[in-house]
Scaffold this active site. Structure first.
Site, short mmCIF file in Angstrom:
data_model
loop_
_atom_site.label_atom_id
_atom_site.label_comp_id
_atom_site.label_asym_id
_atom_site.label_seq_id
_atom_site.Cartn_x
_atom_site.Cartn_y
_atom_site.Cartn_z
N ASP A 175 1.00 -1.27 0.00
CA ASP A 175 0.06 -0.28 -0.07
C ASP A 175 0.84 1.32 0.18
OD1 ASP A 175 0.77 -0.89 2.64
OD2 ASP A 175 -1.15 -0.74 3.31
N GLU A 213 -5.43 3.50 3.79
CA GLU A 213 -5.97 4.08 5.03
C GLU A 213 -7.62 4.53 4.88
OE1 GLU A 213 -4.41 4.09 7.68
OE2 GLU A 213 -2.46 3.94 7.12
#
Length: 383
Positions: free
Chosen positions: A74, A133
């Site tokens: 990520d 997130e």
């Protein structure tokens, strides 16, 4: 930059100094793409996704492929003001790689560089994923049809850095590693008025207080005690002065559980409590529950057994099994669709937790993690 002069520490520090929030990772994506493009490997293909333009996928064609192995990192950061004092601190005010995604990207590049130079036996797909997130980038990519045909892995791997573990140590477990999570967003509307005449008002603060207390009974009275769960209200906003009853209150929180069915049950109990309290206090409850792609991270039993056995039996790898954590991760959605394994990589900053403005991972974990993952994946492809 070629593979031979790849400096992972410099790369990590550049990424750390230039963090970007979810869905805004344009510079990060360009930086990663420029590195990979420069390698000019004949078995390497780069793919971008127009509907999610900050995503980057890289496919390696294997020499004698039996499967396609996926690896995900990520790439987004958090809205946190960095307080580490490092010379390569974030150059963007109020944005920081406080969850260690700079480490995730760097390790992935190190692994990718090895197989871009030494053609793997199996096909490989590397995913540099935006919006972990917020906005569940993993789910977005899956629903866009990204993982089909030659771009669909047969098994998926990902790591998350862990400051509480020694730098370079690897840990995972059979079953659920991380919890699934859902967000609570609640607005309560009533009739405000003078604090001296509460009988002429519908007090949203009293209703909000009741909601906070009532949802605490969900875990203690609805969740199996041996399974565990969390309901936390972390934000309450109402009013501007002590002698006025406001007409609106806002609350936000999180629900977490290790089992998807229990997480759905907990969400339903929140809805029922809100409906009941709206009637009791004569106010309006506007409740939004958002799970998105943040499902429990359920490690595949067969793949994880192989991973654990290899890591535990290699004397050069510091490996341990671990307990599950209430951490949320949108990789959970991906490996509920495609079998895989997620694991911790220790980064040795015991004084600071994830999402801490002072988090400073030990960079020695990068090389150690890269070597361990390359060894495992090479073994996996030869098995």
């Amino acid at each position: 930059m070629t593979i031979t002069d790849l400096n992972l520490i410099d790369i990590r520090r550049h990424l750390h100094a230039h963090p970007e929030l979810s869905l805004d990772e344009f510079e990060t994506q360009r930086y990663l793409k420029n590195i990979v493009t420069a390698w000019q490997s004949s078995w390497l293909t780069i793919r971008e996704i127009p509907a999610l333009p900050t995503a980057l996928l890289v496919r390696l064609t294997g020499k004698h492929p039996k499967r396609t192995i996926g690896y995900r990192a990520d790439i987004d950061a958090l809205p946190i003001t960095e307080e580490t004092g490092l010379p390569f601190s974030s150059e963007r005010a109020g944005v920081m790689h406080a969850c260690g995604h700079d480490i995730h990207m760097t390790v992935a590049l190190g692994v990718l560089a090895h197989f871009a130079e030494q053609q793997p036996e199996d096909n490989m797909v590397f995913l540099f994923q935006p919006a972990e997130e917020e906005h569940a980038g993993g789910k977005q990519l899956y629903e866009l049809g990204t993982f089909v045909d030659e771009w669909r892995p047969d098994e998926f791997y990902a790591l998350h850095d862990q400051p509480a573990m020694p730098a370079g140590q690897i840990a995972t477990r059979q079953g659920t590693l991380f919890a699934g999570s859902a967000e609570i967003h609640l607005t309560i509307k009533g009739q405000g008025g003078h604090a001296a005449f509460p009988h002429r008002s519908q007090d949203v603060i009293v209703a909000a207080a009741a909601f906070v207390m009532q949802v605490q009974t969900i875990v203690s009275r609805n969740v199996d005690p041996v399974h565990g769960g969390v309901v936390t209200v972390g934000m309450v906003q109402a009013g501007n002065i002590g002698n006025v009853i406001p007409n609106e209150a806002k609350l936000a929180g999180t629900i977490r559980a290790f089992d998807q069915s229990e997480l759905e049950m907990m969400q339903q109990r929140v809805r029922e409590i809100a409906q009941g309290l709206a009637t009791v206090y004569g106010v309006e409850f506007d409740l939004q529950l958002e799970q998105g792609g943040y499902w429990p991270v359920n490690n595949d039993p067969d793949i994880t057994r192989e991973f654990i056995q290899y890591m535990a039996n290699d004397d050069e790898i510091d490996f341990t099994t671990c307990e599950p954590a209430m951490t949320g991760e949108d990789f959970g959605y991906i490996i509920n669709q495609i079998p895989g394994t997620m694991f911790w990589l220790g980064v040795g900053d015991v004084d600071h937790s994830l999402h801490d403005s002072r988090l400073s991972p030990n960079e020695t974990a990068i090389e150690t993690g890269v070597k361990a993952i390359i060894k495992y994946l090479s073994w996996r492809m030869s098995a």
